[in-house]
Design an enzyme around this catalytic site. Structure first.
Site, mmCIF file in Angstrom:
data_model
loop_
_atom_site.group_PDB
_atom_site.id
_atom_site.type_symbol
_atom_site.label_atom_id
_atom_site.label_comp_id
_atom_site.label_asym_id
_atom_site.label_seq_id
_atom_site.Cartn_x
_atom_site.Cartn_y
_atom_site.Cartn_z
ATOM 1 C CG HIS A 70 -2.236 2.574 -8.976
ATOM 2 N ND1 HIS A 70 -2.802 1.240 -9.288
ATOM 3 C CD2 HIS A 70 -2.063 3.354 -10.203
ATOM 4 C CE1 HIS A 70 -3.277 1.692 -10.713
ATOM 5 N NE2 HIS A 70 -2.782 2.626 -11.261
ATOM 6 N NE ARG A 83 -2.071 -0.752 -4.699
ATOM 7 C CZ ARG A 83 -3.003 0.432 -4.371
ATOM 8 N NH1 ARG A 83 -4.174 0.264 -5.551
ATOM 9 N NH2 ARG A 83 -3.196 1.461 -3.814
ATOM 10 C CE1 TYR A 99 -5.198 3.813 -2.190
ATOM 11 C CE2 TYR A 99 -4.348 6.004 -2.734
ATOM 12 C CZ TYR A 99 -4.430 4.612 -2.720
ATOM 13 O OH TYR A 99 -3.529 4.027 -3.529
#
Lengths: 394, 425
Positions: free
Chosen positions: A289, A285, A298
């Site tokens: 998100h 990805r 992160y």
């Protein structure tokens, strides 16, 4: 501009698939550098037109995704889940489906929606909060987006069991269950995070035990929101299938040709009564998100850059170039087509009317019944008593 | 050409505001559709916002660093309308981001969104809790809204509708009656107490973030000492009478600052910073002396650059200018950065002392209490002396108790016996 900007031709005939899913290594047919490589189980001979059309679908999907992100940033959509980086996994798998197969997507499967022939404007309507569904699931062979993580795996297995029983009834009671040659297959889309959900594991159990005609298509994009894949599993995800009694295969999710081949093979297996397959499309990805997430908190930029080198579109483009399977005019035309699609999406999105409040009753039940009628009347009365009629759309 | 505004959209789900990090375009620039024009940070993420309009930027309406509510106009763009469909809506502000109907997930006009957020954990939450326990006035939601808008409390009404349901007419009558009773002598309206929610903005926000960063990165410790400053107070009076100090504030703070500067030269490590990345201590060559100033907008800490190089009168002038600027809100960003050690004068609040939090990046901060007359032992007997309490808080990664103690003792010695100032200068 036609209502269905993307062709929905299921692959048949011109691809020769040999062998079964279950091989240990990552299945790859086109390297990140755009070199064709052979695989013992998946021998594919893809003509130029097919490669071109796969490439075109990925470009259109990426452009739709870019426009969705922009529209959200401009306040036109409530949210957007970017598919960037997963174009090959989605286009390759969706293009393997036949018209009467049924796909059960998550909220990130925009390229699957396009490949099923749905107008991308419908996706915008969902993220603009104007519809709960967006399209007719039966007409397009595509269930609504599932926001709940992993629930659609059970829906897919339920659908597959229904298909299996319909076929058994049509043939008569003497035939053994599981023999569903030629009947539709259900495909459950989900991610690495959903693989940890109870629903998905229950779906595996049911599908395995009843030999359901279903393909579990897991896009392992390495991140379940902020949790890395190593926090989801101790073994490669595709090997979990072993424990449920059906084959699993890991495919390079950024290789559209390999994804197409592996999915075609799994679908054929299900059609032939061979039961379920778990496909783990190993991908990434590239975006956050959703637009409400900040991925830089992160994960490292270096990791993202590494994966950008494995871009699913670039390798096809490089291959087409090198083998002279497409001329510059082709790429220009695809670019222009994608821009036109984006402009049309934007225009349609901004012009979409708010649905009337009473429309919320329309699709909750298949038919009308007295309590529903009472509730509708109640809401209508409430709307009439509203101090500011402009507040609630009629 | 038509001028259109672009308003800050809700960039996440249900956000109410965003901070303008930086502009990526200038006035006069041409922008394409979807060209990133501004970087905005919300509580969820920092994102580049793409322009929904193609045209020329004519006005930037909020500057970098500002925190603006969702719906606030950000930029004005002159748009060329080529496609009539694109220009639908016509009006100059009928543009994306300014939709009247809040149909988007978590999206709404700023006032509505802000109100929803603020009231959720307070008044309304309590109200809904109470619903379960005691009977609440019956009224349909539109009537409740009307009551809220008119400031009518439903609890005070008896509904005329079936089953005691309060109608719009009941509310309107009550509002009218309340308006009539609202003569100057009327008793003030009694409202149920609701917690006030203060937005975290500007100076208050900067202070909150600075002290949090400091408190949770630098291990704080402190030493304190009560000091007889009678001699310094006498010195102060004499200085104030000199023509060199005419018109300048000669405060206890000035003498403490001078003593600190002299002591810092004797103990250079007190004037240093922790470099986490390099795992090194940075000892600063000069003292940029920070002064914590309480202003109407909150606490600011401007600093005097290379304060150790200034003569005493120059230091007095610099400190005076600094605090004046801070109180008038004129402190420049340059004056706020680069500080190396700080004094906080809590004595002006009428207290004897306190344990301050380090200004981020600095190794020490000195708190100065109020100077007041106290019984003090002098030569074995009790005397009345001018006494002040000094507290030195320090970053224990850099400074240990011994260094802190020696430093504070030196400052104290110069205040007790001003001759030491000269000796050590």
């Amino acid at each position: 501009m036609p209502a269905s900007p993307v062709s929905r031709v299921a692959a048949t005939g011109d691809l020769r698939i040999v062998g079964q899913a279950g091989s240990e290594a990552l299945v790859q047919l086109l390297t990140p550098e755009g070199e064709r490589v052979d695989h013992p189980d998946y021998v594919v001979d893809a003509p130029a037109e097919r490669l071109q059309s796969l490439y075109r679908d990925m470009v259109l999907a990426r452009r739709v995704d870019e426009e969705g992100t922009a529209l959200q940033r401009q306040g036109q959509l409530g949210l957007w889940a970017s598919l960037r980086g997963q174009e090959a996994a989605q286009v390759g798998s969706a293009r393997a489906l036949m018209a009467d197969d049924m796909a059960f997507p998550t909220y990130r499967e925009h390229a699957v929606v396009l490949c099923r022939g749905v107008d991308a404007v419908q996706i915008m309507a969902i993220f603009r909060g104007l519809t709960h569904g967006g399209w007719d699931p039966h007409r397009f062979g595509l269930a609504p987006y599932s926001i709940v993580i992993g629930s659609q795996a059970l829906h897919a297995v339920g659908y597959a069991l229904g298909v299996q029983r319909d076929a058994a009834r049509a043939r008569g009671p003497a035939r053994p269950a599981g023999q569903t040659t030629g009947s539709p297959v259900a495909v459950a889309y989900f991610g690495d995070g959903a693989a940890s959900q109870g629903e998905v594991n229950e779906a595996f159990v049911w599908a395995g035990v009843y030999n359901a005609p279903v393909v579990f298509f897991c896009q392992n994009n390495q991140w379940a929101i902020s949790q890395p894949a190593e926090r989801q599993t101790r073994v490669p995800l595709y090997r979990r299938a072993d424990g449920f009694g059906f084959p699993g295969v890991r495919v390079d999710g950024n290789d559209v040709l390999a994804v197409l081949a592996v999915t075609l093979s799994a679908l054929q297996r299900a059609r032939d009564g061979g039961g379920p397959t778990l496909i783990e499309a190993f991908t990434y990805r590239i975006g956050a998100h959703t637009t409400a997430d900040d991925a830089t908190r992160y994960r490292s930029l270096a990791e993202v850059e590494t994966w950008k080198l494995k871009d699913p579109l670039e390798r096809v483009k490089a291959f087409l170039h090198r083998k002279q399977l497409a001329d510059p005019a082709f790429f220009e035309q695809v670019g222009a087509e994608s821009d036109a699609l984006a402009a049309r999406l934007r225009r349609k999105c901004l012009g979409m009317a708010d649905p009337p409040a009473l429309a919320m009753f329309d699709h909750v039940y298949a038919g009308e019944h007295p309590p529903l009628r009472r509730q509708r009347a109640h809401l209508a009365a409430y709307l009439d008593s509203s101090p500011d009629p402009g507040e609630v759309p009629r | 050409m038509a001028s259109q505004q672009f308003r800050l959209p809700d960039l996440g789900e249900g956000l109410t505001e965003g901070e303008i990090l930086r502009w990526l375009v200038n006035v006069g620039d041409s922008v394409r559709l979807n060209q990133p024009i501004v970087e905005v940070e919300t509580v969820k993420a920092a994102v580049e916002v793409p322009s929904p309009l193609a045209g020329v930027v004519t006005e930037i309406l909020v500057s970098a660093g500002a925190i603006v509510p969702v719906g606030a106009p950000l930029v004005r763009i002159d748009v060329e309308i080529s496609d009539p469909a694109e220009g639908r809506g016509g009006g100059s502000d009928a543009v994306p981001g300014s939709q009247p109907a809040p149909v988007l997930v978590g999206y709404g006009p700023p006032a509505v969104a802000a109100r929803r957020r603020r009231s959720a954990p307070t008044g309304r939450a309590k109200q809904s809790e109470a619903v379960a326990r005691e009977p609440q006035p019956l009224a349909p939601p539109p009537v409740r809204k009307l009551a809220r808008d008119l400031g009518v409390h439903l609890e005070t009404l008896r509904g005329s509708g079936p089953g005691g349901v309060i109608s719009r007419e009941d509310v309107a009558r009550a509002a009218e009656a309340a308006g009539a009773a609202q003569s100057p002598e009327a008793a003030p309206e009694v409202r149920s107490p609701v917690a006030e929610r203060l937005p975290l903005r500007g100076v208050r926000r900067a202070m909150s973030m600075a002290v949090t960063t400091s408190a949770f990165t630098a291990p704080h410790a402190s030493v304190c000492l009560a000091v007889d400053v009678t001699a310094s107070m006498r010195l102060r009076e004499r200085l104030a009478g000199l023509s060199d100090f005419a018109g300048l504030p000669v405060s206890p703070l000035l003498l403490v600052a001078k003593a600190l500067l002299v002591a810092a030269r004797r103990h250079p490590l007190i004037n240093s910073s922790w470099d986490e990345a390099a795992q090194e201590i940075v000892v600063h060559p000069a003292v940029n002396l920070g002064i914590a100033v309480a202003t109407a907008r909150g606490l600011v800490v401007p600093n005097v650059k290379d304060a150790g190089a200034l003569p005493l009168a120059g230091l007095a002038r610099a400190l005076g200018d600094l605090t004046d600027a801070a109180r008038e809100g004129r402190t420049t960003p340059a004056a706020m950065t680069g500080g190396t050690i700080t004094i906080t004068n809590v004595g002006v609040f009428g207290v004897d002392g306190g344990t301050p939090i380090l200004n981020p990046g600095e190794a020490a901060i000195l708190a100065l209490g109020q100077v007041r007359q106290m019984p003090w032992v002098v030569d074995g007997g009790l005397a009345v002396r001018d006494v002040v309490q000094l507290t030195l808080a320090f970053d224990h990664r850099i400074v240990d108790g011994r260094l802190a103690g020696e430093f504070l003792a030196d400052v104290s010695a110069m205040l007790t016996e001003p001759a030491m100032l000269t000796a050590w200068s």
